[in-house]
Design a protein around this motif. Sequence first.
Motif, PDB file in Angstrom:
ATOM      1  N   ALA A 149      13.168   5.083   9.657  1.00  0.00           N
ATOM      2  CA  ALA A 149      11.849   4.733  10.177  1.00  0.00           C
ATOM      3  C   ALA A 149      11.461   3.353   9.668  1.00  0.00           C
ATOM      4  O   ALA A 149      12.039   2.843   8.700  1.00  0.00           O
ATOM      5  N   GLY A 150      10.500   2.756  10.347  1.00  0.00           N
ATOM      6  CA  GLY A 150       9.981   1.460   9.939  1.00  0.00           C
ATOM      7  C   GLY A 150       8.547   1.595   9.474  1.00  0.00           C
ATOM      8  O   GLY A 150       7.706   2.151  10.189  1.00  0.00           O
ATOM      9  N   ILE A 151       8.246   1.103   8.288  1.00  0.00           N
ATOM     10  CA  ILE A 151       6.902   1.213   7.743  1.00  0.00           C
ATOM     11  C   ILE A 151       5.928   0.390   8.581  1.00  0.00           C
ATOM     12  O   ILE A 151       6.175  -0.778   8.875  1.00  0.00           O
ATOM     13  N   GLU A 152       4.808   1.005   8.966  1.00  0.00           N
ATOM     14  CA  GLU A 152       3.775   0.286   9.706  1.00  0.00           C
ATOM     15  C   GLU A 152       2.489   0.124   8.904  1.00  0.00           C
ATOM     16  O   GLU A 152       1.785  -0.863   9.055  1.00  0.00           O
ATOM     17  N   GLN A 153       2.160   1.107   8.052  1.00  0.00           N
ATOM     18  CA  GLN A 153       0.941   1.034   7.248  1.00  0.00           C
ATOM     19  C   GLN A 153       1.234   1.495   5.833  1.00  0.00           C
ATOM     20  O   GLN A 153       2.022   2.426   5.629  1.00  0.00           O
ATOM     21  N   VAL A 154       0.586   0.870   4.874  1.00  0.00           N
ATOM     22  CA  VAL A 154       0.777   1.201   3.463  1.00  0.00           C
ATOM     23  C   VAL A 154      -0.590   1.434   2.830  1.00  0.00           C
ATOM     24  O   VAL A 154      -1.485   0.578   2.918  1.00  0.00           O
ATOM     25  N   GLY A 155      -0.765   2.589   2.190  1.00  0.00           N
ATOM     26  CA  GLY A 155      -2.009   2.881   1.497  1.00  0.00           C
ATOM     27  C   GLY A 155      -2.270   1.902   0.372  1.00  0.00           C
ATOM     28  O   GLY A 155      -1.345   1.376  -0.250  1.00  0.00           O
ATOM     29  N   LYS A 156      -3.530   1.682   0.060  1.00  0.00           N
ATOM     30  CA  LYS A 156      -3.891   0.615  -0.880  1.00  0.00           C
ATOM     31  C   LYS A 156      -3.404   0.891  -2.301  1.00  0.00           C
ATOM     32  O   LYS A 156      -3.250  -0.050  -3.092  1.00  0.00           O
ATOM     33  N   ASN A 157      -3.118   2.155  -2.627  1.00  0.00           N
ATOM     34  CA  ASN A 157      -2.627   2.469  -3.973  1.00  0.00           C
ATOM     35  C   ASN A 157      -1.106   2.507  -4.062  1.00  0.00           C
ATOM     36  O   ASN A 157      -0.554   2.748  -5.138  1.00  0.00           O
ATOM     37  N   VAL A 158      -0.435   2.279  -2.948  1.00  0.00           N
ATOM     38  CA  VAL A 158       1.030   2.340  -2.918  1.00  0.00           C
ATOM     39  C   VAL A 158       1.616   0.983  -3.301  1.00  0.00           C
ATOM     40  O   VAL A 158       1.237  -0.045  -2.741  1.00  0.00           O
ATOM     41  N   LYS A 159       2.534   0.988  -4.237  1.00  0.00           N
ATOM     42  CA  LYS A 159       3.166  -0.244  -4.699  1.00  0.00           C
ATOM     43  C   LYS A 159       4.657  -0.242  -4.339  1.00  0.00           C
ATOM     44  O   LYS A 159       5.299   0.800  -4.301  1.00  0.00           O
ATOM     45  N   GLY A 160       5.190  -1.417  -4.099  1.00  0.00           N
ATOM     46  CA  GLY A 160       6.626  -1.559  -3.886  1.00  0.00           C
ATOM     47  C   GLY A 160       7.101  -1.418  -2.467  1.00  0.00           C
ATOM     48  O   GLY A 160       8.309  -1.505  -2.210  1.00  0.00           O
ATOM     49  N   PHE A 161       6.198  -1.196  -1.525  1.00  0.00           N
ATOM     50  CA  PHE A 161       6.575  -1.075  -0.117  1.00  0.00           C
ATOM     51  C   PHE A 161       5.678  -1.964   0.722  1.00  0.00           C
ATOM     52  O   PHE A 161       4.507  -2.200   0.386  1.00  0.00           O
ATOM     53  N   SER A 162       6.232  -2.444   1.851  1.00  0.00           N
ATOM     54  CA  SER A 162       5.489  -3.351   2.726  1.00  0.00           C
ATOM     55  C   SER A 162       5.739  -2.982   4.186  1.00  0.00           C
ATOM     56  O   SER A 162       6.815  -2.471   4.531  1.00  0.00           O
ATOM     57  N   PRO A 163       4.761  -3.246   5.053  1.00  0.00           N
ATOM     58  CA  PRO A 163       4.981  -3.041   6.485  1.00  0.00           C
ATOM     59  C   PRO A 163       6.197  -3.832   6.962  1.00  0.00           C
ATOM     60  O   PRO A 163       6.446  -4.952   6.515  1.00  0.00           O
ATOM     61  N   GLY A 164       6.957  -3.224   7.871  1.00  0.00           N
ATOM     62  CA  GLY A 164       8.144  -3.866   8.415  1.00  0.00           C
ATOM     63  C   GLY A 164       9.435  -3.445   7.743  1.00  0.00           C
ATOM     64  O   GLY A 164      10.520  -3.653   8.294  1.00  0.00           O
TER      65      GLY A 164
END
Length: 359
Positions: A149-164
């Motif tokens: 899957a491809g990340i589209e949204q990241v919760g504000k408390n999530v670290k180390g991941f980015s959209p795309g």
Amino acid sequence: NPLTLICSKKEDGSTNLAPICFVSYLSFNPPMVGFATGKQSHTGKQVRETGKVIVTIPGESLAQVVMACGGSTGAQVNKVAANHIEMKAVVYYAANDIRVEDRPAPQLNDNNMIAKVKCCALCGTDLKIWTAGNPRCHPPRILGHEMIAGIEQVGKNVKGFSPGEKITFATTIACNDCAYCAAGLQNVCPNSKPISYDFDGGLAEYIEVPAEAIAGGNVIKLAEDIGEEAALCEPLSCAINSQEIVGVKEGDFVLVTGGGPLGAMQALLAKANGAKRVALVGSSAARLKLLDGLEGVELIDGSTTDVEKWIFGETNGLGADVVIVCAPVKSAMENALNYARKGGGISYFASLPSGKSEL
């Protein structure tokens, strides 16, 4: 689908601004801000006066929804259009009751992520859930656990991941708090919550990446140039785990029974792990024909060959160092005891139905 937005009126005649939304068609230059219903355009003022507007938004054009949360210059919260649409999903309700239906797309919160599914493979487990059900799978549940899957949204408390970023999953989410997890055996955690059992799976357009998966290290980044074959990361990881446990090593004679996709994967993995000889036993002529291209793997037609006689003939009467059973068949599991040498290893990689598992 039409997006209905209601602007409520207070007793003093003022307007509750929370649901007033401004839709920005970012695909246009300059962007169009307001509501579009056919030929009409509704400004924020017009919405305040009418109190209600129905908007038809083409999904492919909508790039962003901005909600004004207080006053004409209120705070703005970005939401991807997926939060406002329905998606197609394969949903399990009971044995022999699996439906393709419209479902609300998953919602972002502070601690999760939303990803768009690029590919989801079908597992033998999915077939068994369809035909026989599974008490661990809590309906209604979106199936599918072999995916990318491809990340589209990241919760504000999530670290180390980015959209795309492209991701896959270790789909058994362990508690990391029990004796098994402490011993590094998260795959047998009694408190585990697998994706497609306790969390919705990947046979849908979008998937929620739950906070538990992020915290547990179950989300794995992939190289950008990797293709759909990466959906096989999950079953390959299971095969790797099984061969580490049974102890496949350099110089071994490995016999794999079962000519399905996992049998083929196990055979190639045994070669990669240094096995000197690898033989695969199958009984389906069609599958054996498909497997003919497996490099370095000997194919044995179990329907015409006395496999026990063959294996002892090829090993000077010793038997195979390792036998890996990939066929969910009682006779194959029983025969494995006869194929392995003294002190050898047997991996029961397939399973048997409840009530029919005694050998």
